[in-house]
Scaffold this active site. Structure first.
Site, PDB file in Angstrom:
ATOM      1  N   ARG A  66       5.758 -50.642  20.490  1.00  0.00           N
ATOM      2  CA  ARG A  66       6.742 -50.265  19.452  1.00  0.00           C
ATOM      3  C   ARG A  66       6.150 -50.021  18.072  1.00  0.00           C
ATOM      4  O   ARG A  66       6.901 -49.773  17.129  1.00  0.00           O
ATOM      5  CB  ARG A  66       7.865 -51.289  19.344  1.00  0.00           C
ATOM      6  CG  ARG A  66       8.629 -51.552  20.639  1.00  0.00           C
ATOM      7  CD  ARG A  66       9.324 -50.324  21.155  1.00  0.00           C
ATOM      8  NE  ARG A  66      10.198 -50.621  22.302  1.00  0.00           N
ATOM      9  CZ  ARG A  66      10.503 -49.751  23.247  1.00  0.00           C
ATOM     10  NH1 ARG A  66      10.025 -48.523  23.198  1.00  0.00           N
ATOM     11  NH2 ARG A  66      11.301 -50.081  24.237  1.00  0.00           N
ATOM     12  N   ASP A 307       5.791 -52.074  32.344  1.00  0.00           N
ATOM     13  CA  ASP A 307       6.691 -51.206  31.571  1.00  0.00           C
ATOM     14  C   ASP A 307       7.456 -52.037  30.534  1.00  0.00           C
ATOM     15  O   ASP A 307       8.662 -51.855  30.330  1.00  0.00           O
ATOM     16  CB  ASP A 307       7.655 -50.440  32.487  1.00  0.00           C
ATOM     17  CG  ASP A 307       8.388 -49.318  31.739  1.00  0.00           C
ATOM     18  OD1 ASP A 307       8.080 -49.084  30.552  1.00  0.00           O
ATOM     19  OD2 ASP A 307       9.278 -48.689  32.348  1.00  0.00           O
TER      20      ASP A 307
END
Ligand SMILES: [Zn+2]
Lengths: 426, 327
Positions: A66, A307
């Protein structure tokens, strides 16, 4: 200065050399060493590893950190702490950040920040297309020069087969693997869960497995033609496993990954509209799950990747349609994989460690995945018997979005070491 | 209408008590629970028609939270609640702060803090009623959530059939149209199957995927062969939007394949019942004269709707009071 450690009496598992024996492992100067090569008066700090597994550090080739852009969801610091807590010593960061990692200077920034703030190794990937819009090639050569280990538009998939052909030709020339998020978007359009019995029951818009299988088929043909190294990410359907298995038999240079949640859960777990079960690709049917297990056992699927996709809590506290896709996984991957594969005796521990460390390293040409003498001391000590309850509030990750909250699981990283430095200790 | 009292119903076996705090769908109800609600609806009707009041909701507050507009359903719930003596608060999409970006969760929490005992929720998202039920202490009644369920509509369809035919077990029902996107179809299927009706779903493959065969029903992409078989035909609303999505080529083609006109009606048994959740798009699902003809029981459905909603409110209220007052 890194310390001198003696990990004593553990089950040393090194799939890179087929080693599986009880013994001591020595670390000095950040490397795995042969104690005979050091002076006898060397003072080792002893770490009791008896009853535990000493293995090469786990390597997760599919992680969303992120940063840049969304530090409220995760940062290099929190994400790599989560990785360490999960037994990972290296992670491969996906480029669907804000901005997307499609320029060499962004890659440079990521590498620098990750080095400063990360406690495990972070390898950046670069986008396939500019801005991940699927319209124009990203500067692939400059991205390689900037240090990416692979190319991917993960989160989306290039729809234009003509462009994808060029991407593969370029990637083959640069000898970089293409990590593909396989989703034909005109078929998946509007879908929020697997299309099947449960989408019919729940009245949610279905996402057919066909969306994945169409791209797997297309890319297999393109990879075969261009010689690119294709890696299919987070497979979710029985049909995809079959396609990859057949292609491998033909000798196509393809590899594939599966997530622990696709091995552990199915679309039936959405019966209460739990947005923590909303992911891309969606959880499949029980038949899909069984095919994925079979694929990971027989090698049609090469490895397991998390993931890891952190979101803010409030984003998932909404109607199912509106919730974002994705869950966190770094801290539950090892235990969930052990629950679904080792406990039912589908794989043994060396088999699991191979799929979580040695194979991912080999596939992307990363250091690690081995306990060879002289290698960097990237390792993990696992207690295979430790029973624990998944509690998202105790996560190192900023993301709490997991469907495994409250699960009773077995197996946990007790100690994680990167280049001889202890970065996690339970 | 209403001639079938509880005693005349062969399916009257509901001995148990209502034990749920919410009504979210018919899939999770068992046969006895459904029968209990149908019997309660019949009892409500007799009492109401006998001029006896039944203020089982006195002192309680019902909030009609209609994030997706539906005048018919809203009015039916409102009427049912008022007949039972409740305070009724109407919140629609215009007046709710949902439009201003407030989340469904915040809205529900606020309404609850104001003392709502019942939240009747209509929402375009499947699962919205479950979402609320997991987060509030009020009783949640699902008044239609996306393509998931519309349980009171399912119940009123069952009640209408039972009142007309005296039973549901063994009755042959065809449900025609856009099954895939229909919450009414789902609630009807669960309810009808649990009570032993035979169900055939009819529609084009794009709106009737094969997976529905796993619901214990038969599928047909042709209407004509089903007509002589059916005792009840439930026609679903076709939304123009589906044509734009490419689910079928044109409304004209849909009408030619699945529209119910006089010619097709002639192939049905003379005593066939035609039902529709409304509002009917005349000339599409059915021709106007068919909708207004003697086979149509659409207005019976509307009447059954109020009775069913009164029954649901009273059963939930009994439990609600017990929870709240610890009685
Ligand atoms: Zn992806």
């Amino acid at each position: 200065m890194s310390g001198f450690y003696r990990l004593s009496g553990g089950r040393i598992l090194d799939p890179s050399r087929g080693r599986d024996e009880v013994g001591d492992l020595f670390v000095a100067g950040g490397r795995i060493v042969d104690p005979a090569s050091l002076p006898v008066e060397t003072r080792w700090e002893s770490i009791d590893a008896s009853g535990r597994i000493v293995a090469p550090g786990l390597i997760d080739i599919h992680v969303h950190l992120r940063e840049p852009g969304e530090p409220q969801k995760e940062t290099f610091a929190s994400g790599t702490r989560a990785a360490a807590a999960g037994g990972f010593t290296a992670v491969v960061a996906m480029p669907n950040t804000r901005p997307p990692a499609d320029q060499p200077n962004t890659i440079g920034w990521i590498r620098e920040r990750a080095r400063e703030q990360g406690v495990v190794r972070v390898y950046p990937t670069g986008c396939l297309s500019e801005g991940r819009t699927g319209e124009k090639l990203a500067p692939l050569g400059s991205l390689r020069a900037a240090g990416v280990v692979a190319l991917t538009d993960d989160g989306s998939c290039i729809q234009d087969a003509g462009l994808m052909r060029r991407v593969m030709e370029y990637a083959a020339m640069l000898d970089l693997p293409v990590l593909e998020h396989c989703e034909e978007s005109s078929v998946s359009a509007g879908g929020v869960m697997h299309e099947g019995y449960w989408s019919a029951v729940l009245g949610l818009r279905g996402w057919p497995s066909l969306a994945e299988e169409l791209i797997v088929s297309r890319d297999l043909l393109l990879a075969e033609r261009t010689g690119a190294r294709l890696h299919c990410q987070h497979l979710s359907s029985a049909g995809s496993v079959r396609l990859i298995r057949e292609a491998k038999r033909r000798g196509v240079a393809v590899s594939a990954e599966v997530t622990p949640h696709h091995l552990a859960l199915t679309d039936g777990d959405l019966a209460r509209y739990d947005t923590h079960c909303k992911m891309n690709p969606p959880l499949g049917s029980e038949a899909d799950r069984e095919a994925l297990l079979e694929g990971i056992i027989d090698g049609a699927i090469d490895l397991i990747a998390s993931d890891h996709a952190p979101h803010c809590s409030f984003e998932k506290e909404v109607e199912f349609d509106r919730a974002p896709f994705g869950i966190v996984g770094l801290e539950t991957t090892l235990a969930v994989a052990a629950e679904t594969l080792v406990k039912p005796k589908l794989l043994d521990w060396p088999g699991l460690i191979a799929r979580l460390s040695t194979i991912p390293a080999r596939l992307l040409g990363l250091p690690g995945g081995t306990l060879s003498t002289g290698a960097a001391a990237d390792l993990v000590v696992i207690d295979p018997d430790l029973r624990w309850t998944v509690n998202p509030q105790a996560f190192q990750s900023r993301g709490r979005n997991t469907p495994f909250s409250g699960w009773e699981v077995q197996g946990r990283a007790m100690l994680t070491m990167v280049e001889g430095k202890i970065v996690w200790r339970l | 209408m209403g001639s079938e009292g509880p005693k005349g119903n062969p399916e009257h076996r509901a001995e148990g008590k209502w034990t749920r705090r919410h009504l979210l769908g018919l899939r999770e109800l068992d046969r006895e629970e459904i029968l209990l609600l149908l019997d309660a609806a019949d009892a409500m009707t007799s009492r109401w028609e006998g001029g006896r009041e039944s203020p089982s909701l006195r002192g309680l507050t019902v909030v009609n939270l209609f994030i997706e507009p539906s005048t018919r359903t809203r009015v039916s719930f409102e009427l049912a609640a008022k007949r039972l003596g409740a305070h009724v608060l109407e919140i629609d999409q215009e007046s709710s702060s949902i439009r201003k970006g407030e989340s469904l969760k915040d809205t529900a929490r606020n309404l609850e803090a104001m003392g709502a005992d019942f939240l009747v929720l209509r929402h375009s998202a499947a699962g919205a009623a479950h979402f609320l039920a997991d987060r509030v202490r009020s009783s949640v009644i699902n008044a239609g959530d996306g393509a998931h369920e519309h349980p009171t509509q399912g119940l009123l369809d069952l009640l209408t059939i039972r009142r007309r035919l005296g039973k549901i077990e063994g009755v042959r029902v065809a449900i025609v149209g856009d099954i895939l996107h229909s919450r009414v179809a789902r609630s009807d299927i669960w309810g009808l199957r649990k009570l032993g009706a035979e169900v055939t779903l009819v529609g084009p493959r794009t709106l009737l995927p094969e997976v529905f065969g796993r619901f214990g029903v038969r599928l047909s992409s042709e209407l004509d062969p089903v007509l002589p078989w059916a005792q009840v035909i439930i026609l679903l609303r076709i939304q123009h939007e589906r044509q734009r999505e490419g689910m079928f080529p044109s409304l004209g083609e849909y009408v030619s394949l699945y529209g119910l006109g006089n010619a097709r009606l002639g192939r049905c048994p003379p005593e066939v019942l035609l039902m529709h959740p409304g509002p009917v798009e005349r000339g599409i699902e059915m021709e106007s004269e068919v909708a207004d003809g003697p086979s149509s029981v659409i207005l019976d459905q509307v009447a059954s709707g109020v009775a069913v909603r009164m029954a649901v409110f009273s059963e939930l209220a009994r439990l609600h009071r017990r929870d709240r007052e610890g009685v």
